[in-house]
Write an enzyme that holds these catalytic residues in place. Structure first.
Site, PDB file in Angstrom:
ATOM      1  N   ASP A 171       0.854  -1.188   0.000  1.00  0.00           N
ATOM      2  CA  ASP A 171       0.000   0.000   0.000  1.00  0.00           C
ATOM      3  C   ASP A 171       0.889   1.236   0.000  1.00  0.00           C
ATOM      4  O   ASP A 171       1.951   1.248   0.640  1.00  0.00           O
ATOM      5  CB  ASP A 171      -0.893   0.042   1.242  1.00  0.00           C
ATOM      6  CG  ASP A 171      -2.049  -0.947   1.169  1.00  0.00           C
ATOM      7  OD1 ASP A 171      -2.108  -1.725   0.202  1.00  0.00           O
ATOM      8  OD2 ASP A 171      -2.877  -0.942   2.100  1.00  0.00           O
TER       9      ASP A 171
ATOM     10  N   HIS B 242       3.922  -1.838   3.514  1.00  0.00           N
ATOM     11  CA  HIS B 242       3.865  -0.466   3.015  1.00  0.00           C
ATOM     12  C   HIS B 242       5.192  -0.141   2.330  1.00  0.00           C
ATOM     13  O   HIS B 242       6.265  -0.331   2.922  1.00  0.00           O
ATOM     14  CB  HIS B 242       3.573   0.520   4.139  1.00  0.00           C
ATOM     15  CG  HIS B 242       2.152   0.512   4.583  1.00  0.00           C
ATOM     16  ND1 HIS B 242       1.674  -0.410   5.497  1.00  0.00           N
ATOM     17  CD2 HIS B 242       1.089   1.279   4.215  1.00  0.00           C
ATOM     18  CE1 HIS B 242       0.367  -0.188   5.684  1.00  0.00           C
ATOM     19  NE2 HIS B 242      -0.013   0.827   4.919  1.00  0.00           N
TER      20      HIS B 242
END
Length: 288
Positions: free
Chosen positions: A100, A250
């Site tokens: 993400d 991430h």
């Protein structure tokens, strides 16, 4: 005097007998409960078989023993009704690696270099800001065989959006940016920011032809002011990896840029292979 003594002794014995019966009954109940737990386990109150129309949920997981699949706070069977998933085939040693990103923090090139070196394909769930500011990196992701997917245009709490047009706009604006950069149509994969969702959200995404993708493994890697220790992170992720894992990392994380190659090699040594989410759709008979 003797009669009073006998009466007192009798009352005492009766009292002891009653208490003994109560203790025996308590012991029996506890024993049955322990046996039931050993055989079946307690039913977790967080493991919902159904989501009510009013439910607004933060996606959550509970882990058991090492390297076993976690339990989601909504079951895989219930999510599937809305074309939503958090885990793959638990009988297959396959991992789906996803990242993400809401912005670029200087580590994506390192991550892409590692993925190229280890021959692993991933899915990058990106927000509108990322596509607007990093078109070159988006192009590189696509050109190197990775999937770029929808993480909404402005990264809002989607569970608070009940208007269909507002929901549609959050996803369609990302599609438009992606098409402008790549001249391709975006694969309809959607991940709600922070895992916040509602039944209505899942239905609206489904109506737009999207598959909602949650995750079955993640850790606290997103806070750039307090990055996790690399050694401890490797240990934690290795202990929780499992069959069918949809892994959320991430790409803004410095730690992830430092540990990714080790993680991938560790998981390969453990016998895992790496799948892609377009393959996942086909495996689950979802039209891409």
């Amino acid at each position: 005097m003797k009669k009073k003594l006998k009466k007192a002794i009798g009352a005492t014995l009766l009292f002891i007998d009653k208490r003994w019966q109560e203790l025996t009954l308590c012991f029996l109940v506890v024993s049955i409960a322990v046996l039931a737990f050993a055989c079946f386990g307690w039913a977790s109150p967080s493991a919902k078989n159904e989501i009510s129309e009013e439910t607004i949920s933060d996606w959550g997981l509970s882990f058991g023993s090492e390297n076993t699949a976690p339990q989601g706070n909504v079951s895989a069977e219930e999510l599937k009704k809305y074309n939503a998933y958090f885990i793959g085939d638990e009988q297959e040693k396959k991992i789906y690696l996803t990242f993400d990103a809401g912005y670029e923090n200087g580590y994506t090139e390192i991550i892409l270099d590692i993925l190229k070196k280890t021959d692993v394909k991933a899915t990058f769930f990106l927000v509108g800001h990322y596509l607007k500011t990093q078109p070159e990196l988006v192009s590189r992701m696509v050109n190197e065989g990775h999937i770029v997917a929808n993480h909404t245009y402005s990264h809002p709490d989607m569970s608070e959006i009940s208007d269909k047009e507002a929901f549609r706009k959050e996803l369609s604006q990302v599609e438009t940016l992606y098409n402008t950069i790549t001249t391709k149509q975006m694969l309809k994969l959607y991940r709600p920011p922070q895992g916040k969702f509602s039944v209505e959200n899942l239905k609206m995404a489904q109506e737009m032809g999207y598959t909602t993708i949650f995750w079955s493994l993640a850790y606290l890697d997103w806070d750039n002011t307090s990055q996790p220790d690399p050694t401890e992170s490797i240990k934690k992720l290795n202990s929780r990896i499992h069959n069918g894992a949809i892994v959320l990392l991430h790409s803004t994380s410095k730690t992830n840029s430092e540990i990714l190659e080790t993680l991938i090699n560790d998981w390969k040594e453990q016998g895992y292979t790496f799948g892609t989410l377009d393959e996942f759709l086909m495996e689950n008979n979802v039209e891409p």
